[in-house]
Design an enzyme around this catalytic site. Structure first.
Site, PDB file in Angstrom:
ATOM      1  CB  SER A 120       0.957  -6.650   8.396  1.00 49.45           C
ATOM      2  OG  SER A 120       0.478  -5.746   7.409  1.00 49.45           O
ATOM      3  CE1 TYR A 174       2.430   1.913   4.894  1.00 53.83           C
ATOM      4  CE2 TYR A 174       3.838   2.593   6.667  1.00 53.83           C
ATOM      5  CZ  TYR A 174       2.834   1.801   6.206  1.00 53.83           C
ATOM      6  OH  TYR A 174       2.224   0.899   7.027  1.00 53.83           O
ATOM      7  CE  LYS A 210       1.723  -3.144   9.344  1.00 54.61           C
ATOM      8  NZ  LYS A 210       1.621  -3.013   7.878  1.00 54.61           N
ATOM      9  CD  GLU A 227       0.758   0.370  10.696  1.00 53.88           C
ATOM     10  OE1 GLU A 227       1.996   0.334  10.555  1.00 53.88           O
ATOM     11  OE2 GLU A 227      -0.025   0.458   9.733  1.00 53.88           O
ATOM     12  CE  LYS A 231      -1.308   0.663   6.719  1.00 52.71           C
ATOM     13  NZ  LYS A 231       0.073   0.729   6.232  1.00 52.71           N
ATOM     14  NE  ARG A 244       1.784   4.887  -9.156  1.00 55.93           N
ATOM     15  CZ  ARG A 244       1.946   6.046  -9.795  1.00 55.93           C
ATOM     16  NH1 ARG A 244       3.163   6.577  -9.905  1.00 55.93           N
ATOM     17  NH2 ARG A 244       0.920   6.681 -10.325  1.00 55.93           N
ATOM     18  CG  ASP A 300      -0.179  -0.069   2.537  1.00 52.17           C
ATOM     19  OD1 ASP A 300       0.878  -0.726   2.584  1.00 52.17           O
ATOM     20  OD2 ASP A 300      -0.649   0.512   3.534  1.00 52.17           O
ATOM     21  CD  GLU A 314       5.992   2.096  12.670  1.00 52.64           C
ATOM     22  OE1 GLU A 314       7.198   1.791  12.567  1.00 52.64           O
ATOM     23  OE2 GLU A 314       5.280   2.395  11.696  1.00 52.64           O
TER      24      GLU A 314
END
Length: 370
Positions: free
Chosen positions: A308, A370, A237, A195, A151, A61, A39, A197
């Site tokens: 993941s 990202y 995640k 997620e 996500k 891509r 992604d 992080e």
């Protein structure tokens, strides 16, 4: 819940998708399988293409993602793929949509729905994730296009040695945003991957990373409860608990595993079917070995503990491809080998040694976005 029907309890959001959400989450968390995170935003995939001299345009891509998805046998170790919005609507050379291509392999298509991070002003270089506007409408469109999970990445920082960061502002804002996102996803049929992080930027020891990660996850599950999110239809995640990237002493894979499992035991309810770790800049081999050790930690682990991975599945594959059609078979072989290694690691059965020098190359980027 009796193992086949979703729980019908007060306090959990009522959604017509309840049974489907539970089935989807369980399928993604199936033993020995994990997620390919493909992604990358348009800007980020450009950073991947630059070192191999591939122009960052829509066709390249598409060709790159087609190569990944057409890998024969990928479904042995991959249960879901996270797509960027552009990719969700693209097709293979023969006209088959990528969604149908993945479905034909029993791989569940997912979608990244956040729109990146913005600064929390007045905080110490902290951020909150944006993308809430029209999220309900976008989720409905993504579901109609064939996506079945989503996500959203929250980013938390350790910027000091005394526990001042992440601040209470960052902890609560990011936890509530993740919970709001999760509830909107479930109302529209998408399993939310939650997620949060904690970046491993800094020189802190693994013990400090453990304290902070535990605090972050406690805030997240408090918020998910307050937002009536059905945990059986979610996935987590998180980062693995590791030493800061600049720490003089780096924790061993065994230490990472023990610290990570202990933090999860303290914070993640057994209702959650799966924990799909992010690779956080570890090399491909480091990420596989750490996951393997996590699954070998003794004690109660009521969730599937799997992967993941984005960079830690694609790095060597990209280097083998180099944008050349003649390299596709070799690049797919490299991807399959690493996917299988991670599938084995998700069962605690990976012996190590896949990938050679490229597999051992560090993928760490400070302040990774990202």
């Amino acid at each position: 819940a009796n193992g086949t029907h979703p729980p019908d309890q007060r306090g959990t959001m009522a959604t017509p998708f309840a049974e489907e959400l539970v089935a989807t989450a369980r399928a993604i968390a199936a033993p020995g399988k994990g997620i390919l995170a493909a992604d990358e935003s348009t800007g980020t995939i450009g950073k991947r293409f630059t070192p191999i001299n591939v122009e960052n345009n829509e066709e390249n891509r598409r060709k790159y993602r087609q190569m990944l998805f057409q890998t024969e046998g990928l479904e042995e170790a991959i249960s879901g793929v996270i797509l960027f919005e552009e990719t969700l609507y693209q097709s293979a050379d023969d006209g088959t949509t990528f969604v149908d291509l993945l479905r034909s392999k029993n791989i569940i298509p997912g979608i990244k729905v956040d729109k990146g991070v913005k600064p929390l002003f007045g905080c110490d270089n902290e951020t909150v994730t944006q993308g809430m506007d029209d999220l309900d409408k976008r989720c409905a469109q993504y579901y109609a296009q064939g996506a079945r999970f989503a996500k959203w990445r929250a980013v938390l920082n350790i910027n000091d040695a005394v526990g001042a960061t992440p601040s209470l502002t960052s902890l609560t804002e990011n936890a509530n945003t993740l919970a709001r996102y999760a509830s909107i996803c479930q109302a529209n049929g998408l399993v939310p991957i939650v997620e949060p992080e904690v970046l491993m930027d800094g020189d802190f020891p693994i013990e400090h990373a453990a304290v902070i990660t535990e605090k972050v996850l406690a805030h997240v599950y408090f918020a998910l409860s307050n937002h009536h999110v059905m945990l059986e239809g979610t996935l987590l995640k998180p980062n693995m608990v590791r030493s800061g990237a600049q720490a003089a002493v780096q924790a061993t894979p065994e230490q990472i595993a023990l610290a990570t499992v202990r933090v999860l035991q303290h914070t993640v309810p057994p209702a959650v079917p799966g924990v799909t770790f992010l690779s956080g800049g570890m090399s491909e081999e480091e990420a596989s070995l750490a996951l393997n050790h996590i699954n070998q930690v003794p004690g109660v682990k009521p969730w599937s503990l799997t992967f993941s991975y984005g960079r830690a599945l694609q790095h060597s594959c990209l280097r083998a491809w180099l944008g050349e059609d003649g390299n596709i078979a070799a690049a797919q072989g490299v991807l399959l080998a690493r996917a299988r290694a991670n599938g084995q690691a998700a069962k605690g059965e990976y012996a190590g040694g896949v990938g050679g020098a490229e597999g051992a190359a560090s993928l760490y980027v400070k302040g990774y976005t990202y």
